[in-house]
Design a protein around this motif. Structure first.
Motif, PDB file in Angstrom:
ATOM      1  N   GLY A 110       0.806  -1.213   0.000  1.00 27.03           N
ATOM      2  CA  GLY A 110       0.000   0.000   0.000  1.00 27.03           C
ATOM      3  C   GLY A 110       0.837   1.261   0.000  1.00 27.03           C
ATOM      4  O   GLY A 110       0.560   2.206  -0.751  1.00 27.03           O
ATOM      5  N   TYR A 111       1.878   1.297   0.812  1.00 19.73           N
ATOM      6  CA  TYR A 111       2.703   2.499   0.865  1.00 19.73           C
ATOM      7  C   TYR A 111       3.549   2.665  -0.395  1.00 19.73           C
ATOM      8  O   TYR A 111       3.917   3.786  -0.754  1.00 19.73           O
ATOM      9  N   LEU A 112       3.878   1.563  -1.059  1.00 17.60           N
ATOM     10  CA  LEU A 112       4.543   1.697  -2.360  1.00 17.60           C
ATOM     11  C   LEU A 112       3.615   2.356  -3.369  1.00 17.60           C
ATOM     12  O   LEU A 112       4.027   3.214  -4.158  1.00 17.60           O
ATOM     13  N   VAL A 113       2.330   1.972  -3.346  1.00 17.03           N
ATOM     14  CA  VAL A 113       1.335   2.632  -4.204  1.00 17.03           C
ATOM     15  C   VAL A 113       1.208   4.097  -3.814  1.00 17.03           C
ATOM     16  O   VAL A 113       1.185   4.994  -4.669  1.00 17.03           O
ATOM     17  N   ALA A 114       1.133   4.356  -2.499  1.00 14.41           N
ATOM     18  CA  ALA A 114       0.966   5.730  -2.026  1.00 14.41           C
ATOM     19  C   ALA A 114       2.141   6.613  -2.401  1.00 14.41           C
ATOM     20  O   ALA A 114       1.977   7.806  -2.673  1.00 14.41           O
ATOM     21  N   ALA A 115       3.336   6.029  -2.414  1.00 15.60           N
ATOM     22  CA  ALA A 115       4.533   6.811  -2.704  1.00 15.60           C
ATOM     23  C   ALA A 115       4.540   7.364  -4.118  1.00 15.60           C
ATOM     24  O   ALA A 115       5.209   8.370  -4.403  1.00 15.60           O
ATOM     25  N   LEU A 116       3.800   6.739  -5.022  1.00 14.82           N
ATOM     26  CA  LEU A 116       3.730   7.238  -6.397  1.00 14.82           C
ATOM     27  C   LEU A 116       2.981   8.561  -6.475  1.00 14.82           C
ATOM     28  O   LEU A 116       3.244   9.381  -7.360  1.00 14.82           O
ATOM     29  N   GLY A 117       2.042   8.779  -5.541  1.00 12.67           N
ATOM     30  CA  GLY A 117       1.144   9.919  -5.643  1.00 12.67           C
ATOM     31  C   GLY A 117       1.801  11.280  -5.590  1.00 12.67           C
ATOM     32  O   GLY A 117       1.651  12.082  -6.532  1.00 12.67           O
ATOM     33  N   PRO A 118       2.521  11.638  -4.514  1.00 14.85           N
ATOM     34  CA  PRO A 118       3.107  12.972  -4.445  1.00 14.85           C
ATOM     35  C   PRO A 118       4.037  13.293  -5.601  1.00 14.85           C
ATOM     36  O   PRO A 118       4.017  14.403  -6.140  1.00 14.85           O
ATOM     37  N   PHE A 119       4.849  12.300  -5.988  1.00 11.46           N
ATOM     38  CA  PHE A 119       5.750  12.540  -7.119  1.00 11.46           C
ATOM     39  C   PHE A 119       4.973  12.718  -8.416  1.00 11.46           C
ATOM     40  O   PHE A 119       5.265  13.626  -9.209  1.00 11.46           O
ATOM     41  N   ALA A 120       3.968  11.862  -8.656  1.00 14.94           N
ATOM     42  CA  ALA A 120       3.188  11.957  -9.894  1.00 14.94           C
ATOM     43  C   ALA A 120       2.450  13.280  -9.979  1.00 14.94           C
ATOM     44  O   ALA A 120       2.366  13.893 -11.054  1.00 14.94           O
ATOM     45  N   VAL A 121       1.907  13.734  -8.857  1.00  9.59           N
ATOM     46  CA  VAL A 121       1.183  15.006  -8.855  1.00  9.59           C
ATOM     47  C   VAL A 121       2.129  16.163  -9.166  1.00  9.59           C
ATOM     48  O   VAL A 121       1.804  17.056  -9.955  1.00  9.59           O
ATOM     49  N   GLY A 122       3.316  16.152  -8.542  1.00 10.83           N
ATOM     50  CA  GLY A 122       4.275  17.207  -8.830  1.00 10.83           C
ATOM     51  C   GLY A 122       4.722  17.206 -10.282  1.00 10.83           C
ATOM     52  O   GLY A 122       4.831  18.260 -10.915  1.00 10.83           O
ATOM     53  N   ALA A 123       4.971  16.013 -10.828  1.00 10.62           N
ATOM     54  CA  ALA A 123       5.390  15.914 -12.221  1.00 10.62           C
ATOM     55  C   ALA A 123       4.282  16.344 -13.170  1.00 10.62           C
ATOM     56  O   ALA A 123       4.538  17.025 -14.180  1.00 10.62           O
ATOM     57  N   LEU A 124       3.026  15.964 -12.861  1.00 13.38           N
ATOM     58  CA  LEU A 124       1.903  16.340 -13.716  1.00 13.38           C
ATOM     59  C   LEU A 124       1.689  17.842 -13.707  1.00 13.38           C
ATOM     60  O   LEU A 124       1.412  18.452 -14.751  1.00 13.38           O
ATOM     61  N   TYR A 125       1.816  18.460 -12.541  1.00  9.32           N
ATOM     62  CA  TYR A 125       1.685  19.918 -12.487  1.00  9.32           C
ATOM     63  C   TYR A 125       2.805  20.594 -13.275  1.00  9.32           C
ATOM     64  O   TYR A 125       2.578  21.563 -14.012  1.00  9.32           O
TER      65      TYR A 125
END
Length: 312
Positions: free
Chosen positions: A257-272
């Motif tokens: 679960g935390y491996l999945v969660a770890a993708l979120g902050p980075f993906a959001v920053g990259a998408l922005y």
């Protein structure tokens, strides 16, 4: 267990809980100042916000082995703000040391052997729980990490934007306190998981369309939705019948679960950084809330890990 050890154990849990989330969410509160001071890009900040989840995932892999071996045993700057949380971590250690001394030398009943994680990973139940846990954690840490930056980008002051994180945390306390009890008592647990995901969905979309004067409504909805965290933890215990199965299921669920969660902050920053707008990331979070609801429905309808392993 007498009253004093119970109070010590409760103090351990409360102090650790008080230390865990604020120290992670505190990074988000200073992201605007941090970016100006360091010049870090949105992608790098996203990676920084992902590091706690990566550490959680890594340490989670060792939890069953540790449980089997050990058993119940600077001037107002952002640097000072983050570093001050280390003092609370030290305070949280003290009651654990007392409990460890009390438990030393006491016999421990043999309860068998823990389940290998590769065995747990063969069940659909484990992956369903891991996805539900991971998505709810991803949504929580993304919004706690990036919300001040999102709001300051829209024109809200840095202090007012940071206050919205506090609103989310404070509002989330009452529903989090009763969520596990409601889950265990209700005959329609899917209504609970859908409601919490719906609050997330409304809050994320609201951040796209509502005026800044009404942004606190979005924070309140997101705070209510964050009660999905105790629901996810409760489901781990409800989907296993033995302590060893619970330990192994918990380790697998939280690590994946935390491996999945770890993708979120980075993906959001990259998408922005790629789009130059916060609308696509917020829409992505709204989609994540829908996926969370689907995983939650599957998780509350699932059987137990013991039954799943017996039938495999």
């Amino acid at each position: 267990m007498t009253t004093q050890p119970r109070l010590l154990a409760a103090s351990c849990v409360l102090l650790l809980a008080l230390n865990l989330r604020p120290v992670v969410s505190a990074v988000g509160a200073v992201v605007p100042e941090l970016r100006v001071d360091t010049g870090l890009s949105a992608s790098v900040i996203g990676l920084l916000l992902s590091l706690p989840m990566l550490v959680f995932a890594t340490l989670g892999l060792t939890a069953p082995a540790l449980a089997e071996r050990v058993g119940h045993a600077l001037g107002g700057t952002w640097r000072l703000g983050l570093g001050s949380w280390t003092a609370l971590a030290g305070v949280a250690l003290l009651p654990w040391l007392v409990l460890t001394r009390r438990a030393a030398g006491q016999p421990v009943a043999a309860t068998g052997h823990r389940l290998p994680l590769r065995t747990v990973a063969r069940t659909r139940l484990a992956w369903t729980l891991a996805l539900y846990f991971g998505i709810q954690a991803m949504l929580a840490y993304v919004i706690l990490g990036w919300l001040p930056e999102i709001l300051t980008h829209r024109g809200l002051g840095a202090t007012a934007a940071a206050y919205q994180v506090a609103v989310i945390i404070i509002v989330g306390i009452p529903p989090a306190a009763v969520a596990s009890s409601v889950l265990s008592r209700t005959r329609r647990p899917e209504v609970l998981v859908v409601t919490l995901s719906g609050c997330y969905l409304a809050g994320f979309l609201g951040l796209v369309v509502v005026p800044l004067s009404a942004v606190v409504v979005c924070s309140i909805l997101i705070g209510i939705g964050s009660a999905a965290f105790p629901v996810a933890l409760s489901l781990i215990a409800m989907r296993s019948r033995s302590p060893l199965a619970t330990t192994s299921l918990s380790a697998f669920t939280q690590s994946v679960g935390y491996l999945v969660a770890a993708l979120g902050p980075f993906a959001v920053g990259a998408l922005y950084e790629w789009t130059g707008s916060w609308t696509p990331p917020l829409v992505g979070l709204a989609i994540g809330a829908v996926v969370q609801a689907v995983c939650g429905i599957l998780a509350v309808r699932a059987g137990t890990l013991d039954d799943a392993l017996a039938s495999s």
